[in-house]
Design a protein around this motif. Structure first.
Motif, PDB file in Angstrom:
ATOM      1  N   ARG A   1       0.836  -1.204   0.000  1.00  0.00           N
ATOM      2  CA  ARG A   1       0.000   0.000   0.000  1.00  0.00           C
ATOM      3  C   ARG A   1       0.872   1.256   0.000  1.00  0.00           C
ATOM      4  NH1 ARG A   1      -2.949   0.263   5.065  1.00  0.00           N
ATOM      5  NH2 ARG A   1      -3.828  -1.696   4.372  1.00  0.00           N
ATOM      6  N   TRP A   2       1.950   1.228   0.780  1.00  0.00           N
ATOM      7  CA  TRP A   2       2.846   2.374   0.871  1.00  0.00           C
ATOM      8  C   TRP A   2       3.510   2.657  -0.478  1.00  0.00           C
ATOM      9  CZ3 TRP A   2       3.305   6.108   4.199  1.00  0.00           C
ATOM     10  CH2 TRP A   2       4.434   6.906   4.180  1.00  0.00           C
TER      11      TRP A   2
ATOM     12  N   THR B   1       1.007   4.079  -2.992  1.00  0.00           N
ATOM     13  CA  THR B   1       0.756   5.486  -2.662  1.00  0.00           C
ATOM     14  C   THR B   1       1.906   6.362  -3.140  1.00  0.00           C
ATOM     15  OG1 THR B   1      -0.528   4.833  -0.734  1.00  0.00           O
ATOM     16  CG2 THR B   1       0.317   7.080  -0.774  1.00  0.00           C
ATOM     17  N   GLN B   2       3.132   5.929  -2.875  1.00  0.00           N
ATOM     18  CA  GLN B   2       4.287   6.711  -3.298  1.00  0.00           C
ATOM     19  C   GLN B   2       4.338   6.829  -4.820  1.00  0.00           C
ATOM     20  OE1 GLN B   2       8.013   5.457  -1.661  1.00  0.00           O
ATOM     21  NE2 GLN B   2       9.173   6.983  -2.782  1.00  0.00           N
TER      22      GLN B   2
ATOM     23  N   LYS C   1       1.792   6.730  -6.901  1.00  0.00           N
ATOM     24  CA  LYS C   1       0.710   7.615  -7.334  1.00  0.00           C
ATOM     25  C   LYS C   1       1.109   9.080  -7.166  1.00  0.00           C
ATOM     26  CE  LYS C   1      -4.117   8.792  -6.547  1.00  0.00           C
ATOM     27  NZ  LYS C   1      -4.485   8.887  -7.922  1.00  0.00           N
ATOM     28  N   ILE C   2       1.655   9.406  -6.005  1.00  0.00           N
ATOM     29  CA  ILE C   2       2.048  10.794  -5.757  1.00  0.00           C
ATOM     30  C   ILE C   2       3.205  11.192  -6.684  1.00  0.00           C
ATOM     31  CG2 ILE C   2       2.971  12.396  -4.048  1.00  0.00           C
ATOM     32  CD1 ILE C   2       1.491  10.774  -1.915  1.00  0.00           C
TER      33      ILE C   2
ATOM     34  N   ARG D   1      -4.724  13.632   1.585  1.00  0.00           N
ATOM     35  CA  ARG D   1      -5.727  13.512   0.541  1.00  0.00           C
ATOM     36  C   ARG D   1      -5.303  14.264  -0.708  1.00  0.00           C
ATOM     37  NH1 ARG D   1     -10.717  17.378   2.546  1.00  0.00           N
ATOM     38  NH2 ARG D   1      -9.541  19.299   2.527  1.00  0.00           N
ATOM     39  N   TYR D   2      -5.877  13.857  -1.809  1.00  0.00           N
ATOM     40  CA  TYR D   2      -5.633  14.448  -3.120  1.00  0.00           C
ATOM     41  C   TYR D   2      -6.926  15.122  -3.524  1.00  0.00           C
ATOM     42  CZ  TYR D   2      -5.088  14.396  -8.224  1.00  0.00           C
ATOM     43  OH  TYR D   2      -5.025  14.737  -9.551  1.00  0.00           O
TER      44      TYR D   2
ATOM     45  N   GLU E   1      -9.820  12.695  -2.752  1.00  0.00           N
ATOM     46  CA  GLU E   1      -9.557  11.262  -2.734  1.00  0.00           C
ATOM     47  C   GLU E   1      -8.575  10.984  -1.598  1.00  0.00           C
ATOM     48  OE1 GLU E   1      -7.311   7.924  -5.488  1.00  0.00           O
ATOM     49  OE2 GLU E   1      -7.750   9.879  -6.327  1.00  0.00           O
TER      50      GLU E   1
ATOM     51  N   ILE F   1      -5.664   9.375   0.332  1.00  0.00           N
ATOM     52  CA  ILE F   1      -4.475   8.644  -0.090  1.00  0.00           C
ATOM     53  C   ILE F   1      -3.946   7.802   1.069  1.00  0.00           C
ATOM     54  CG2 ILE F   1      -2.144   8.857  -1.005  1.00  0.00           C
ATOM     55  CD1 ILE F   1      -4.231   9.728  -2.984  1.00  0.00           C
ATOM     56  N   LEU F   2      -3.659   8.413   2.202  1.00  0.00           N
ATOM     57  CA  LEU F   2      -3.252   7.719   3.424  1.00  0.00           C
ATOM     58  C   LEU F   2      -4.227   8.116   4.526  1.00  0.00           C
ATOM     59  CD1 LEU F   2       0.607   8.309   3.435  1.00  0.00           C
ATOM     60  CD2 LEU F   2      -0.546   6.134   3.118  1.00  0.00           C
TER      61      LEU F   2
END
Length: 157
Positions: A51-52, A55-56, A58-59, A106-107, A116, A118-119
């Protein structure tokens, strides 16, 4: 003169049996603890690490597609994509939302609204910028600290 040899006994003596039983119990206890640790590590660490990393990625992908990075502060990252170039304000933001022990990264889009997550469920989230590197530090509810490193292109700063 003849020497009489003792006949060998068949089987175990009581203390040998107890010693063998103790060694077997200790081995089973160590094996049980090892399996428990392995199951815990496999179950939580892999899922959380996956998951981490997602997320990384995506960002980082969003930062790579940004036309310019408008601002990086301790609670948000704002940037503009090429299709939003004519707007006066940044079009997209990663920001920290929430209070106490229930914070989220959040995004969101500034123009059309909405967000959205994110974490989520983080005790602490901190965003800092050092030259062309953005560091997002999080502490989850279990007290585990993680850091995410994002690179920014020099021409976008």
């Amino acid at each position: 003169m003849s020497i009489k040899l003792r006949a060998r006994r068949k089987g175990f003596v009581l203390y040998e049996s107890i010693l063998a039983l103790m060694i077997t119990l200790m081995t089973l206890g160590i094996l049980q603890q090892s399996l428990l640790i392995m199951r815990t590590v496999q179950h939580t660490t892999f899922r959380d690490q996956l998951r981490w990393h997602v997320t990384q990625e995506k960002i980082q992908s969003e930062m790579d597609h940004a036309l310019r990075i408008d601002e990086v502060k301790d609670n948000h990252i704002s940037y503009t994509k090429p299709e939003w170039l004519n707007d006066k304000h940044p079009a997209f933001v990663f920001n920290i939302f929430g209070k106490g022990d229930n914070k989220m990264l959040r995004y969101k889009t500034v123009v059309s609204g909405g967000h959205e997550p994110i974490l989520v469920n983080q005790r602490e989230i901190k965003i800092e910028k050092i030259s062309n590197l953005v560091i997002i530090t999080t502490v989850n509810k279990a007290g585990e600290k993680s850091e995410m490193y994002l690179t920014l292109d020099e021409h976008k700063l």
